[in-house]
Design an enzyme around this catalytic site. Structure first.
Site, PDB file in Angstrom:
ATOM      1  N   ARG A  77     -10.989  -0.620  14.551  1.00 26.08           N
ATOM      2  CA  ARG A  77     -10.938   0.097  13.284  1.00 26.08           C
ATOM      3  C   ARG A  77     -12.010  -0.568  12.433  1.00 26.08           C
ATOM      4  O   ARG A  77     -13.156  -0.603  12.864  1.00 26.08           O
ATOM      5  CB  ARG A  77      -9.510  -0.018  12.705  1.00 26.08           C
ATOM      6  CG  ARG A  77      -9.085   1.143  11.862  1.00 26.08           C
ATOM      7  CD  ARG A  77      -7.583   1.191  11.595  1.00 26.08           C
ATOM      8  NE  ARG A  77      -7.052   0.026  10.892  1.00 26.08           N
ATOM      9  CZ  ARG A  77      -5.773  -0.116  10.509  1.00 26.08           C
ATOM     10  NH1 ARG A  77      -4.912   0.834  10.753  1.00 26.08           N
ATOM     11  NH2 ARG A  77      -5.351  -1.195   9.882  1.00 26.08           N
ATOM     12  N   HIS A  81      -6.803  -7.590  12.542  1.00 25.88           N
ATOM     13  CA  HIS A  81      -5.567  -6.808  12.603  1.00 25.88           C
ATOM     14  C   HIS A  81      -5.228  -6.533  14.061  1.00 25.88           C
ATOM     15  O   HIS A  81      -6.113  -6.247  14.865  1.00 25.88           O
ATOM     16  CB  HIS A  81      -5.763  -5.489  11.837  1.00 25.88           C
ATOM     17  CG  HIS A  81      -4.498  -4.738  11.551  1.00 25.88           C
ATOM     18  ND1 HIS A  81      -3.437  -5.291  10.885  1.00 25.88           N
ATOM     19  CD2 HIS A  81      -4.137  -3.466  11.846  1.00 25.88           C
ATOM     20  CE1 HIS A  81      -2.465  -4.384  10.763  1.00 25.88           C
ATOM     21  NE2 HIS A  81      -2.870  -3.268  11.342  1.00 25.88           N
ATOM     22  N   ARG A 109       0.869 -10.980   6.846  1.00 21.06           N
ATOM     23  CA  ARG A 109       0.740  -9.782   5.996  1.00 21.06           C
ATOM     24  C   ARG A 109       1.803  -8.737   6.356  1.00 21.06           C
ATOM     25  O   ARG A 109       1.466  -7.635   6.803  1.00 21.06           O
ATOM     26  CB  ARG A 109      -0.629  -9.119   6.202  1.00 21.06           C
ATOM     27  CG  ARG A 109      -1.848  -9.913   5.868  1.00 21.06           C
ATOM     28  CD  ARG A 109      -3.090  -8.997   5.907  1.00 21.06           C
ATOM     29  NE  ARG A 109      -3.183  -8.195   7.099  1.00 21.06           N
ATOM     30  CZ  ARG A 109      -3.838  -8.547   8.208  1.00 21.06           C
ATOM     31  NH1 ARG A 109      -4.491  -9.679   8.267  1.00 21.06           N
ATOM     32  NH2 ARG A 109      -3.867  -7.731   9.246  1.00 21.06           N
ATOM     33  N   LYS A 113       0.840  -1.197   0.000  1.00 22.82           N
ATOM     34  CA  LYS A 113       0.000   0.000   0.000  1.00 22.82           C
ATOM     35  C   LYS A 113       0.882   1.256   0.000  1.00 22.82           C
ATOM     36  O   LYS A 113       2.075   1.182   0.301  1.00 22.82           O
ATOM     37  CB  LYS A 113      -0.908  -0.015   1.240  1.00 22.82           C
ATOM     38  CG  LYS A 113      -0.150  -0.027   2.560  1.00 22.82           C
ATOM     39  CD  LYS A 113      -1.090  -0.298   3.740  1.00 22.82           C
ATOM     40  CE  LYS A 113      -0.305  -0.339   5.048  1.00 22.82           C
ATOM     41  NZ  LYS A 113      -1.161  -0.736   6.184  1.00 22.82           N
ATOM     42  N   TYR A 165      14.932  30.529   6.890  1.00 20.68           N
ATOM     43  CA  TYR A 165      13.831  31.293   7.488  1.00 20.68           C
ATOM     44  C   TYR A 165      13.965  31.411   9.005  1.00 20.68           C
ATOM     45  O   TYR A 165      14.217  30.430   9.689  1.00 20.68           O
ATOM     46  CB  TYR A 165      12.495  30.631   7.168  1.00 20.68           C
ATOM     47  CG  TYR A 165      12.113  30.685   5.716  1.00 20.68           C
ATOM     48  CD1 TYR A 165      11.934  31.893   5.054  1.00 20.68           C
ATOM     49  CD2 TYR A 165      11.911  29.506   5.001  1.00 20.68           C
ATOM     50  CE1 TYR A 165      11.558  31.932   3.722  1.00 20.68           C
ATOM     51  CE2 TYR A 165      11.537  29.531   3.661  1.00 20.68           C
ATOM     52  CZ  TYR A 165      11.369  30.752   3.031  1.00 20.68           C
ATOM     53  OH  TYR A 165      11.007  30.782   1.716  1.00 20.68           O
ATOM     54  N   CYS A 168      13.157  24.212   4.432  1.00 14.51           N
ATOM     55  CA  CYS A 168      12.214  24.961   3.600  1.00 14.51           C
ATOM     56  C   CYS A 168      11.373  23.985   2.782  1.00 14.51           C
ATOM     57  O   CYS A 168      11.518  22.772   2.906  1.00 14.51           O
ATOM     58  CB  CYS A 168      12.957  25.889   2.651  1.00 14.51           C
ATOM     59  SG  CYS A 168      14.222  26.911   3.445  1.00 14.51           S
ATOM     60  N   MET A 169      10.529  24.489   1.922  1.00 15.64           N
ATOM     61  CA  MET A 169       9.675  23.616   1.125  1.00 15.64           C
ATOM     62  C   MET A 169      10.503  22.722   0.192  1.00 15.64           C
ATOM     63  O   MET A 169      10.194  21.546   0.020  1.00 15.64           O
ATOM     64  CB  MET A 169       8.688  24.440   0.296  1.00 15.64           C
ATOM     65  CG  MET A 169       7.670  23.576  -0.425  1.00 15.64           C
ATOM     66  SD  MET A 169       6.554  24.527  -1.465  1.00 15.64           S
ATOM     67  CE  MET A 169       5.608  25.420  -0.241  1.00 15.64           C
ATOM     68  N   ASP A 170      11.556  23.304  -0.396  1.00 18.71           N
ATOM     69  CA  ASP A 170      12.290  22.594  -1.442  1.00 18.71           C
ATOM     70  C   ASP A 170      13.768  22.395  -1.138  1.00 18.71           C
ATOM     71  O   ASP A 170      14.482  21.817  -1.956  1.00 18.71           O
ATOM     72  CB  ASP A 170      12.211  23.386  -2.759  1.00 18.71           C
ATOM     73  CG  ASP A 170      10.839  23.961  -2.976  1.00 18.71           C
ATOM     74  OD1 ASP A 170       9.907  23.165  -3.130  1.00 18.71           O
ATOM     75  OD2 ASP A 170      10.691  25.197  -2.932  1.00 18.71           O
TER      76      ASP A 170
HETATM   77  C1  LIG Z   1      -0.467  -1.802   6.787  1.00 12.96           C
HETATM   78  C2  LIG Z   1      -1.094  -3.075   7.141  1.00 12.96           C
HETATM   79  C3  LIG Z   1      -0.342  -4.250   7.272  1.00 12.96           C
HETATM   80  C4  LIG Z   1       1.157  -4.245   7.286  1.00 12.96           C
HETATM   81  O1  LIG Z   1       1.592  -3.688   8.500  1.00 12.96           O
HETATM   82  P1  LIG Z   1       3.153  -3.569   8.846  1.00 12.96           P
HETATM   83  O2  LIG Z   1       3.183  -3.093  10.249  1.00 12.96           O
HETATM   84  O3  LIG Z   1       3.713  -2.580   7.888  1.00 12.96           O
HETATM   85  O4  LIG Z   1       3.722  -4.921   8.669  1.00 12.96           O
HETATM   86  C5  LIG Z   1      -1.019  -5.436   7.466  1.00 12.96           C
HETATM   87  N1  LIG Z   1      -2.360  -5.454   7.530  1.00 12.96           N
HETATM   88  C6  LIG Z   1      -3.111  -4.340   7.439  1.00 12.96           C
HETATM   89  C7  LIG Z   1      -4.582  -4.429   7.555  1.00 12.96           C
HETATM   90  C8  LIG Z   1      -2.510  -3.120   7.269  1.00 12.96           C
HETATM   91  O5  LIG Z   1      -3.260  -2.016   7.197  1.00 12.96           O
END
Ligand SMILES: *Cc1c(COP(=O)(O)O)cnc(C)c1O
Length: 381
Positions: free
Chosen positions: A140, A172, A229, A42, A272, A319-321
């Site tokens: 969540r 999760h 995961r 992601k 700045y 700064c920004m850049d």
């Molecule tokens: C982001 C995420 C993961 C991975 O988590 P890490 O801590 O980066 O290993 C797994 N499952 C879900 C639902 C997540 O949102």
């Protein structure tokens, strides 16, 4: 890795070592035991480039790919990733038709989500593969244990019509980065209870059960179930820094070239607000990356980078850049390479050091590296 294949740094680049990603995937697969590995890519692969990372993970043995958004999953499929993909954030009004046409699996943790996915299945003539989400204590997404039986009943009814197929049950963990936290055991107990309820309700035993993120994959063997995961660990960053680096290898090195080098007189105020003032005549180098590129302003006068052979603290406000560094009397020229963070092999700070300095986590630093910074992938096959 062939150095000659590395494109030259223009103003800056985030160099991503795919050999490190392969190493990390192998290490995670060992920890997963017999469980399948879903590589989480992601947020553009945590800022590393989702497509090359996903390809590398699959080649290194990841059975599946995970994303947060449906759009992220679609982009991966359209880039030619053929492995099973699960996207777990689903918002009312989302039209999952495109996802179903691309055989992308979706998550549902509420009745309305099952209905919207089933409607898309009917529109497209596909059977939607759905992972049912149970909230075991993260609060969540997902059905609480109270709502779980109704979610199962509804999913089973829709499955009987042929619109969906329940392919997974998942949850999760909230506190996996502190393995000793009793919340982990409590969540696993709730997960087991949800699985027993599903079994009794008649959900087939072939579903994939999964709950472990990186931290759980590395520290909680009881959380493996059928699939793990991991996200952050794939990129070589520790999910539980207080417990060490687990032998992971950071994949990203953020480099830039000095855009300006010049002498200034004693007393010169820098950037700045003049929060940094040169104590004596000195050489200032300007690094052409700023907060728009993810170099957080909170790092002003705090974060270190490797330049002209030594660590140097950012001088004055980011700064920004761009930002300044004080090179003292050391020789430097415009175009000289500066390493902001990396694996630490050359004495540069690590992303973990930056995170500690900023009071944040490495996740936030790598995902904030902006779109203006080219990602260059090395160590590919
Ligand atoms: C982001 C995420 C993961 C991975 O988590 P890490 O801590 O980066 O290993 C797994 N499952 C879900 C639902 C997540 O949102």
């Amino acid at each position: 890795m062939d150095v000659l294949t590395v494109p030259p740094v223009t103003h800056a680049q985030a160099r991503v070592d795919l050999a490190a990603v392969r190493h990390n995937v192998s290490l995670l697969a060992e920890h997963a035991g017999g469980a399948e590995l879903m590589a989480v890519v992601k947020a553009d692969g945590y800022g590393h480039g989702a497509v090359p990372v996903a390809r590398t993970c699959v080649a290194a043995g990841a059975a599946r790919i995970g994303t947060a958004l449906v759009t992220e999953a679609i982009a991966l499929r359209d880039a030619g990733i053929t492995a099973p993909i699960l996207a777990w954030i689903f918002t009312p009004g989302e039209r999952p038709d495109e996802a179903l046409r691309r055989d992308i699996e979706l998550s549902a943790g509420a009745l309305w989500a099952i209905d919207e996915i089933a409607a898309a299945a009917r529109r497209t003539g596909r059977t939607a593969k759905v992972h049912l989400k149970v909230d075991t204590g993260m609060s969540r997404a997902g059905a609480t244990l109270d709502d779980w039986p109704a979610l199962l009943q509804h999913a089973l009814a829709v499955q009987a019509e042929g619109s969906i197929e329940i392919t997974g049950i998942w949850s999760h963990l909230a506190c996996a980065d502190t393995p000793e936290n009793p919340v982990n055991e409590r969540q696993l107990a709730v997960f087991d209870q949800a699985l027993r309820i599903a079994d009794k309700a008649g959900v087939s035993s072939g579903v994939i059960r999964h709950i472990a993120n990186s931290a759980a994959t590395l520290t909680l063997p009881a959380a493996r179930y059928d699939m793990v995961r991991p996200g952050i660990a794939i990129y070589g960053l520790s999910p539980a820094p207080r417990h060490g680096d687990f032998g992971l290898r950071p994949a990203m090195t953020l480099v830039a070239r000095l855009s300006s080098v010049k002498r200034v007189a004693a007393g010169a105020g820098v950037s700045y607000g003049h929060t940094y003032v040169a104590e004596r005549a000195t050489t200032l180098g300007i690094v052409p990356l700023g907060y728009a590129d993810g170099i957080m302003r909170a790092g002003s006068n705090r974060l270190e980078v490797l330049a002209a052979g030594r660590r140097r603290r950012i001088a004055g406000r980011v700064c920004m850049d761009q930002f300044a560094i004080d090179l003292g009397d050391d020789p430097a020229e415009p175009g000289d390479e500066v390493i902001l963070f990396g694996p630490g092999d050359h004495g540069e700070p690590t992303c973990q050091e930056w995170a500690d300095q900023l009071g944040t986590i490495t996740y936030e630093i790598v995902t904030k590296i902006g779109g203006r910074v080219p990602r260059i992938h090395i160590g590919g096959r």
